[in-house]
Design an enzyme around this catalytic site. Structure first.
Site, mmCIF file in Angstrom:
data_model
loop_
_atom_site.group_PDB
_atom_site.id
_atom_site.type_symbol
_atom_site.label_atom_id
_atom_site.label_comp_id
_atom_site.label_asym_id
_atom_site.label_seq_id
_atom_site.Cartn_x
_atom_site.Cartn_y
_atom_site.Cartn_z
ATOM 1 C CD GLU A 60 14.128 10.219 -20.467
ATOM 2 O OE1 GLU A 60 14.380 11.246 -19.442
ATOM 3 O OE2 GLU A 60 14.267 9.226 -20.118
ATOM 4 C CD GLU B 5 17.388 6.608 -21.632
ATOM 5 O OE1 GLU B 5 17.122 6.402 -20.623
ATOM 6 O OE2 GLU B 5 17.994 6.942 -22.658
#
Ligand code: PNW
Length: 467
Positions: free
Chosen positions: A172, A366
């Site tokens: 991320e 995720e």
């Protein structure tokens, strides 16, 4: 819920990878042991007012010492794969220079333990714990950090590359850049849009340099994990809302996806960044480096975004330059993070990634939900809401597969409750409950449900009802 007889629901393709994910700073603890250096999250969490209740990752889940028991639990649940991150300052306490072999030894032991139990390791090289020494020289706002990252990646690969097949460079970069250097909600706590855009670039450059080096060293599967989101205009018939959605989609998604997978920053984002910076850091050849081929794209998904045009609205601190854009408050059910639950947005996102980025293989690295759950008097953790969240999102994955998306696997966030960054230990994402006083682990109902999903390679025929 768990144990209830279930008839056949959607099935997943043979070889679909079922996993769970964690990150080093969130679970390891042992912050000063065996020669580990300080990271920006040590500094940030120890700064009063930055993390809820002053929590730090000093102890966390003590996974550094309990890894063997944790791997045994993963095996019991039937996980095919485990996504974990390596702490850069454990391997290189100062971010550059001398290698700390005791740090490497830990990941060696962990990796061997996983393989001994038949669990495929998926390594992330950077899940936010930048060595503080590098931050002291500018962190991700300077080119040196990108170069240091590639050198660190090679150190990790030299020790583990014979056993680890899948190498993910960054987790991320949107969060690292915009939350770390834009709003300052995350470490290192800088609030400066120009710094955030410099960080975007050097993170992506670091990824590209590391990907190239890993490929040359023989890495078989190279990846990066993004947190792209489905961005919707509140009123799709209002051109100003559509324009607002395009800007947010640019900042959140295309800013990362286009240079990685198409070799170019989007023209509208270059123009947007020029409001804050002269782009002095963008050199000839950088975009080519950033677009080094990857084999699979990791996707972290939690919630969609709905935006509209509303003149006079100040910019969202997490999204530099979004003056006049209003982010709608969540509608309908939310998790304990106040994140909107909308599985159909995941299907739409996966289809879009497949369509716009030449069918790249995708991995959900995720997906999960925080709920304030804890053991009942009988010791059981009844987290029916988490089961419903996971069930809904796995159905959304199945819908994407049916539409032809090349989705290779799914990792629950998270294996266990852990240090939830600025939220400290207050938010529990685990399918395994952690008692932070005793460090006892208890598989929640969701873990037992997931175990059954893995065993069947499919879902029960309908979402389980609350017990
Ligand atoms: C991701 N936000 O973080 C991370 O990859 C995980 O380490 C984390 O625990 C998980 O999602 C749950 O939060 C995010 O504020 C943290 O927008 C914060 C945000 C987004 C992602």
């Amino acid at each position: 819920t768990s144990g209830a007889p279930a008839t056949a629901g959607p099935r997943f393709p043979d070889g679909f990878v079922w996993g769970a994910a964690t990150a080093a700073y969130q679970i390891e603890g042992a912050a000063t042991e065996d020669g580990r250096g300080a990271s920006i999250w040590d500094t940030f969490s120890r700064t009063p007012g930055k993390v809820v209740a002053g929590h730090t990752g000093d102890v966390a889940c003590e996974h550094y010492h309990r890894y063997a028991d944790d791997v045994a639990l993963m095996a019991e649940l039937g996980l095919a794969s485990y996504r974990y991150s390596i702490s850069w300052p454990r391997l290189q306490p100062d971010g550059t220079g001398p290698v700390n072999t005791r740090g490497l030894d830990f990941y060696d032991r962990l990796t061997d333990e996983l393989l001994a139990k038949g669990i495929e390791p998926v390594v992330t090289l950077y899940h936010w714990d930048l060595p503080q020494a590098l931050q002291d020289r500018g962190g991700w706002t300077v080119r040196e950090t990108a170069e240091a990252f590639a050198a660190y990646a090679q150190i990790a690969f030299r020790r583990l590359g014979d056993r680890v097949r899948t190498w993910t460079t960054l987790n991320e970069p949107w969060c690292s850049a915009y939350l770390g250097y834009g709003s300052g909600r995350h470490a290192p706590g800088v609030s400066d849009p120009a710094a955030a855009f410099a960080a975007v670039h050097h993170l992506l450059l670091g990824h590209g340099l590391a990907a190239r080096a890993l490929r040359a060293a023989g890495a078989r599967q190279i990846s990066i994990t993004l947190n792209p989101t489905a961005v919707y205009p509140v009123d799709p018939d209002n051109p100003a809302d559509v324009e607002a959605a395009r800007l947010v989609d640019g900042l959140h998604n295309r800013m990362f996806l286009d240079p990685l997978l198409r070799g170019r920053y989007p023209a509208d984002m270059i123009e947007h960044m020029r409001r804050f910076t002269d782009l002095g850091w963008l050199r000839d050849g950088d975009e080519e480096l950033i677009s080094a081929p990857i084999d699979v794209l990791g996707v972290n998904f939690y919630q969609p975004a709905y935006v509209s045009a509303r003149p006079g609205t100040p910019a969202d601190p997490d999204s530099p330059g979004t003056e006049g854009v209003a982010f709608r408050a969540p509608v309908g059910p939310v998790t304990d993070m106040n994140w909107q639950i909308e599985p159909a947005a995941l299907t739409r996102l996966l289809e879009r990634l497949h369509r716009d980025y030449h069918g790249i293989p995708l991995l959900i690295t995720e997906n999960g939900a925080a709920y304030p759950d804890g053991p009942g008097p009988d010791g059981r953790v009844r987290d029916a809401e988490r089961i419903a969240y996971l069930d809904g999102h796995l159905r959304a994955c199945h819908d994407a597969l049916s539409a032809g998306v090349d989705l290779r696997g799914y990792f629950v966030w998270s294996l266990m409750d852990n240090f939830e960054w600025a939220e400290g230990y207050a938010k529990r994402f685990g399918i395994v409950h952690v008692d932070y006083t005793t460090q006892a682990r208890v598989a929640k109902d969701s873990a037992r449900w997931y175990q059954e999903v893995i065993r069947r390679n499919g879902l029960p025929d309908r979402a389980p009802a609350e017990e």
